[in-house]
Design an enzyme around this catalytic site. Structure first.
Site, PDB file in Angstrom:
ATOM      1  N   HIS A  97     108.188  35.588 -58.123  1.00 14.97           N
ATOM      2  CA  HIS A  97     109.292  34.753 -57.670  1.00 14.97           C
ATOM      3  C   HIS A  97     110.459  35.536 -57.096  1.00 14.97           C
ATOM      4  O   HIS A  97     111.400  34.931 -56.557  1.00 14.97           O
ATOM      5  CB  HIS A  97     109.767  33.862 -58.824  1.00 14.97           C
ATOM      6  N   ARG A 104      99.321  58.294 -57.453  1.00 10.34           N
ATOM      7  CA  ARG A 104      98.535  57.202 -58.027  1.00 10.34           C
ATOM      8  C   ARG A 104      98.441  56.057 -57.014  1.00 10.34           C
ATOM      9  O   ARG A 104      99.205  55.990 -56.061  1.00 10.34           O
ATOM     10  CB  ARG A 104      99.161  56.692 -59.329  1.00 10.34           C
ATOM     11  N   ILE A 143     107.737  29.618 -48.146  1.00 12.50           N
ATOM     12  CA  ILE A 143     107.661  31.059 -47.884  1.00 12.50           C
ATOM     13  C   ILE A 143     106.269  31.439 -47.399  1.00 12.50           C
ATOM     14  O   ILE A 143     106.079  32.499 -46.801  1.00 12.50           O
ATOM     15  CB  ILE A 143     108.032  31.903 -49.117  1.00 12.50           C
ATOM     16  N   ASP A 144     105.271  30.565 -47.637  1.00 15.81           N
ATOM     17  CA  ASP A 144     103.883  30.892 -47.305  1.00 15.81           C
ATOM     18  C   ASP A 144     103.599  30.805 -45.803  1.00 15.81           C
ATOM     19  O   ASP A 144     102.581  31.322 -45.346  1.00 15.81           O
ATOM     20  CB  ASP A 144     102.926  29.951 -48.043  1.00 15.81           C
TER      21      ASP A 144
END
Length: 342
Positions: free
Chosen positions: A272, A163, A127-128
């Site tokens: 994950h 926020r 996935i990287d």
């Protein structure tokens, strides 16, 4: 020819699509037999297998994870690991091995082929998106889509409470997921491992957004580091490939922003979630093409190669070229998106 198949390292959407394509084409067109090694290199070392044939791979195209299981086992750090792999390949009469994985899994495959003569073909998975020699790895598109959807949802809750929301995404030492999802999700700050960040500058961008009556979203890759300091880690434990467990920078950064700006800040760690679930259409397409070309390479006995996407073509490159260095975000590409910061 009998072909062994394994999936190693972190799971990701698309692994089953590769297995399906390899088996379908290998059995139908080349008359190959198959055996699946369970849990990555651990199964190859321990001789744990599952049968693979066309009935076994029916219906798995849309499924996430891997029907073969995975692990981060490094046979070079296991006593007699390489010897056991060679013995098990002989035991199951395996003529060639298809290794589906990322930097570590393919690094093992490269060494087994170069140093021990084991016929291996690699398929790039992570996935990287940090493997060299291929434009994209499957799993990346799905992870980016999941992260983008999360950022879209977080915008509304951030605005409701005015926020700061810090979103920590995966990527290890490459910022591809952060860059793509942050830009697609309209983040106001994107922090990646390739560029150390200045906390004061981040706070200035955050303050600027509040002045415009807008609640900022900060996307930070798990491997991003501040200019003055080291990588923020929850613990220092390492896996068998020597990698530390990343995560923690998002929570640390939220506390720093709150302390320096006085604005409430919260952290969402996607973790994950980015790995799980059904693969995107693009990842199914890419993984399937990788599988088809991987079994072609085995049939051609073109071992020591990895299938790769270059443009729209699937080509073969030496596995060693793909694992020699990480593919990281070009500074010029990161600078492009800076217009949206603050």
């Amino acid at each position: 020819m009998k072909v062994g198949v394994l999936t190693g390292g972190g799971d990701c959407p698309g692994l089953n699509a590769v297995i399906r394509a390899v088996v379908r084409k290998g059995e139908q067109e080349y008359g190959c037999g198959f055996v699946g090694f369970k849990d990555g290199w651990r199964g190859a070392v321990e001789g744990r297998t599952v049968p693979l044939d066309i009935p076994a791979v029916r219906g798995i195209l849309p499924r996430g994870g891997t029907i073969l299981g995975s692990s981060r086992t490094n046979p070079f750090k296991t006593e007699n690991g390489v010897r056991d792999i060679k013995e098990n390949l002989a035991k199951y009469e395996v003529d060639a091995l298809i290794a589906i994985g990322g930097e570590d899994t393919l690094g093992v495959a490269a060494r087994l082929h170069t140093e021990y003569g084991i016929p291996c073909v690699g398929v790039p998975k992570t996935i990287d998106n940090d493997l060299s020699a291929t434009d994209y790895t499957f799993g990346f598109d799905t992870a980016v889509g999941i992260a983008t959807e999360a950022i879209d949802r977080l915008h509304t809750t951030a605005e409701s409470h005015m926020r700061v929301l810090v979103v920590e995404v995966m990527g290890r030492h490459a910022g591809w997921i952060a860059l793509h999802s942050g830009l697609a999700g309209g983040a106001n700050v994107i922090l990646i491992p390739e560029q150390r960040f200045d906390v004061d500058q981040v706070c200035a961008w955050v303050t600027s957004r509040f002045k415009a009556s807008y609640a900022p979203i900060v996307v930070v890759a798990e491997g991003a580091m501040p200019k003055d300091g080291d990588m923020v880690l929850k613990d220092g434990t390492k896996d068998s490939f020597g990698h530390v467990r990343l995560s923690g920078v998002g929570e640390w950064l939220a506390k720093e922003i709150e302390a320096r700006t006085g604005k409430e800040a919260r952290t969402t760690v996607l973790g994950h979630i980015q790995r799980g679930g059904t693969p995107s259409a693009f990842d199914r397409w890419l993984a399937t093409r990788f599988g088809l070309h991987a079994i072609d390479a085995v049939h051609d006995r073109d071992f020591g190669k990895m299938v790769a996407l270059q443009g729209t073509d699937i080509v073969r490159v030496p596995i060693a070229d793909a694992t020699a260095k990480l593919k990281t975000v070009d500074p010029a590409l990161y600078q492009e998106v800076g217009v949206f910061f603050g």
